[in-house]
Design a protein around this motif. Structure first.
Motif, short mmCIF file in Angstrom:
data_model
loop_
_atom_site.label_atom_id
_atom_site.label_comp_id
_atom_site.label_asym_id
_atom_site.label_seq_id
_atom_site.Cartn_x
_atom_site.Cartn_y
_atom_site.Cartn_z
N ALA A 63 -37.10 10.86 -10.89
CA ALA A 63 -38.22 10.21 -10.96
C ALA A 63 -38.62 9.21 -12.08
O ALA A 63 -38.26 9.56 -13.16
CB ALA A 63 -39.51 11.06 -10.77
N HIS A 105 -42.98 14.40 -13.78
CA HIS A 105 -43.43 14.32 -15.28
C HIS A 105 -44.67 14.93 -15.33
O HIS A 105 -45.72 14.37 -14.99
CB HIS A 105 -43.72 12.78 -15.38
CG HIS A 105 -42.42 12.10 -15.32
ND1 HIS A 105 -41.89 11.38 -14.16
CD2 HIS A 105 -41.68 11.57 -16.29
CE1 HIS A 105 -40.94 10.50 -14.46
NE2 HIS A 105 -40.50 11.05 -15.95
N TYR A 157 -43.21 19.09 -25.79
CA TYR A 157 -42.55 20.23 -25.23
C TYR A 157 -43.63 21.42 -25.23
O TYR A 157 -43.69 22.43 -24.45
CB TYR A 157 -41.37 20.50 -25.73
CG TYR A 157 -40.42 19.84 -25.08
CD1 TYR A 157 -39.98 20.16 -23.70
CD2 TYR A 157 -39.77 18.87 -25.61
CE1 TYR A 157 -38.93 19.49 -23.11
CE2 TYR A 157 -38.71 17.86 -24.92
CZ TYR A 157 -38.15 18.30 -23.72
OH TYR A 157 -37.05 17.45 -22.99
N SER A 208 -32.54 17.99 -26.94
CA SER A 208 -33.18 18.05 -28.38
C SER A 208 -33.38 19.77 -28.35
O SER A 208 -33.33 20.51 -27.51
CB SER A 208 -34.55 17.35 -28.10
OG SER A 208 -35.59 18.08 -27.14
N ALA A 303 -33.36 12.71 -26.85
CA ALA A 303 -32.08 12.93 -27.45
C ALA A 303 -30.78 12.95 -26.81
O ALA A 303 -29.61 13.05 -27.20
CB ALA A 303 -32.38 14.37 -28.08
N SER A 304 -30.97 12.55 -25.58
CA SER A 304 -29.80 12.62 -24.47
C SER A 304 -29.09 11.13 -24.76
O SER A 304 -29.68 10.22 -24.96
CB SER A 304 -30.18 12.81 -22.83
OG SER A 304 -30.75 14.14 -22.95
C1 LIG Z 1 -29.37 14.77 -15.25
C2 LIG Z 1 -30.74 14.35 -15.68
C3 LIG Z 1 -31.80 14.04 -15.16
C4 LIG Z 1 -32.83 13.37 -15.53
N1 LIG Z 1 -33.76 12.90 -14.83
C5 LIG Z 1 -34.96 12.37 -15.18
C6 LIG Z 1 -36.03 11.88 -14.61
O1 LIG Z 1 -35.76 11.92 -13.45
N2 LIG Z 1 -36.91 11.19 -15.15
C7 LIG Z 1 -37.02 11.24 -16.46
O2 LIG Z 1 -38.06 10.61 -17.00
N3 LIG Z 1 -36.21 11.57 -17.34
C8 LIG Z 1 -35.06 12.32 -16.67
N4 LIG Z 1 -34.00 12.88 -17.60
C9 LIG Z 1 -34.26 12.61 -19.10
C10 LIG Z 1 -35.15 13.58 -19.62
O3 LIG Z 1 -36.12 13.74 -19.17
C11 LIG Z 1 -34.89 13.78 -21.33
O4 LIG Z 1 -35.77 12.72 -21.67
C12 LIG Z 1 -33.65 13.67 -21.52
O5 LIG Z 1 -32.76 14.58 -21.11
C13 LIG Z 1 -33.97 13.88 -23.18
O6 LIG Z 1 -34.22 15.29 -23.69
P1 LIG Z 1 -34.94 15.46 -24.83
O7 LIG Z 1 -36.42 15.60 -24.08
O8 LIG Z 1 -34.73 16.94 -24.93
O9 LIG Z 1 -34.88 14.50 -25.87
C14 LIG Z 1 -32.98 13.48 -16.96
C15 LIG Z 1 -31.77 13.88 -17.66
C16 LIG Z 1 -30.74 14.18 -17.24
C17 LIG Z 1 -29.77 14.56 -18.15
#
Ligand SMILES: Cc1cc2nc3c(=O)[nH]c(=O)nc-3n(C[C@H](O)[C@H](O)[C@H](O)COP(=O)(O)O)c2cc1C
Length: 373
Positions: A63, A105, A157, A208, A303-304
């Motif tokens: 999303a 979200h 978080y 993170s 952080a990803s």
């Molecule tokens: C497989 C996968 C799917 C994700 N899907 C979404 C999503 O649908 N919407 C979104 O806003 N973020 C998505 N994210 C990002 C995460 O919300 C998150 O921001 C990110 O993994 C960073 O991690 P952190 O919050 O620990 O810094 C996704 C990440 C991954 C790895």
């Protein structure tokens, strides 16, 4: 209080297999190379049903909230998306066994009672096959669309923890709930029916410290990302420590969390054809869409995906697996050996690529013992 893990509802294959559905226009790749991939519900449903027929465990819908033109460019990358909760409600009637997960979200003006009610409904409609990917939102523009100010990373978080705690209690407890939280309150809230399965799957996607702590406390599955960019060899070197850390955090709380990574698979009968398909995606990049996409991901506080190059972004997804069916299965086995409990694959040209994967790669996964016969 928590109930028995929904993980017991998954089949006991050694490696979990999921499909990252192409919910948005252009899916993962800001590239104009020809393909069938489409955001339309009809196309998504065909992908989910094909994955189910091949015995996949789960299908996942992301999303995002984007402005006019999405990430821009000629292809208006990711502008269109059918809402994934609504799509999953419809998909649950068109499928029988595959688990359907979608992102929510939770900080965008939801109350936990809303999502607990929706979750219980989805659980009943799907027969215990629904799960939420709880994300906190890393784009300031999305917060502003909801009339909210962006929230600092780790505080998000703390809030998600409170939100999930209330939601789980509403699902699990037999009495009315009164809760005075820091962020949400409720007086005499009650949920009936409860989820038939006792609790939907809880998933989050994080890298993170705060995100991993949240996963250890609440999630059944965590979507991880490669800490080393999209190169599979470097990824397999970096992942054992990352996976061990996450599982260790959960164990300290007496829980189990399984880790799932999302490889972008480009598989062809010969290595040369697979490499050509890879090149074709890159050679047809939509430069405006690619620039905006990369800038957005690099400017947020997520952080990803820190280690990915621009070209790796144009291909899309997390770790790139390119080659023959034998080579793909070798990489999948290496990801498993690196501590990944599962993969959620994404493709460039979804229906034909998924069909090829199901016919050519899956039998080899069975031979390799990654999937049951
Ligand atoms: C497989 C996968 C799917 C994700 N899907 C979404 C999503 O649908 N919407 C979104 O806003 N973020 C998505 N994210 C990002 C995460 O919300 C998150 O921001 C990110 O993994 C960073 O991690 P952190 O919050 O620990 O810094 C996704 C990440 C991954 C790895």
């Amino acid at each position: 209080m928590d109930v028995p893990s929904p993980l017991t509802r998954l089949s006991d294959h050694k490696m979990i297999l999921g499909l990252f559905l192409p919910m948005q226009q252009g899916a993962w790749s800001p590239s104009r190379a020809p393909r069938s991939t489409s955001w339309t519900f009809d196309y998504i449903a065909r992908c989910a049903r094909m994955a189910e027929d091949f015995g996949f465990d789960l299908a996942f819908g992301l999303a995002q909230w984007l402005g006019k033109g999405g990430y821009g460019g000629e292809m208006r990358f990711r502008e269109h998306e059918v809402d994934p909760i609504i799509a999953n409600a419809a998909l649950s009637s068109l499928t029988k066994s595959i688990v359907l997960i979608n992102t929510v979200h939770v900080l965008y003006a939801w109350h936990p009672l809303h999502l607990a009610k929706f979750g219980a409904a989805m659980d009943h409609i799907s027969g215990g096959r629904w799960g939420i990917n709880v994300v906190t939102g890393y784009k300031p523009s999305e917060y502003r669309m909801f009339g909210l100010e962006p929230i600092e990373h780790d505080l998000r978080y703390v809030m998600a923890d409170e939100f999930t705690t209330i939601m789980k209690r509403l699902w699990a407890e037999d009495e009315e709930l009164t809760f005075e939280g820091k962020f949400w309150k409720t007086e005499k809230a009650f949920l009936a029916p409860k989820p038939g399965s006792r609790r939907p799957f809880l998933v989050n996607a994080a890298s993170s410290g705060a995100g991993l702590d949240y996963a250890a406390k609440h999630s059944d599955l965590i979507f991880i990302t490669s800490p080393a960019g999209a190169d599979p060899a470097k990824t397999c070197e970096a992942l054992p420590a990352h996976n061990a850390k996450i599982k260790g955090l959960a164990r300290q709380l007496g829980r189990e969390v399984k880790t799932v990574i999302n490889p972008h698979v480009i598989c062809r009968a010969t290595e040369r054809e697979a490499q050509e398909a890879y090149r074709t995606i890159l050679d047809n990049e939509d430069p405006v869409a690619a620039d905006t996409f990369v800038q957005t991901l690099q400017s947020g506080d997520t952080a990803s995906w820190r280690g990915h190059s621009r070209a790796q972004w144009v291909i899309g997804g997390n770790v790139h697996l390119v080659g023959t069916p034998e080579q793909i299965v070798e990489w999948l086995a290496r990801l498993y050996a690196a501590g990944c409990d599962g993969v959620q694959v994404n493709f460039f040209d979804y229906l034909p690529d998924l069909d090829f994967f199901g016919r050519e790669v899956l039998p080899l996964m069975r031979q390799a013992g990654l999937r049951n016969p």
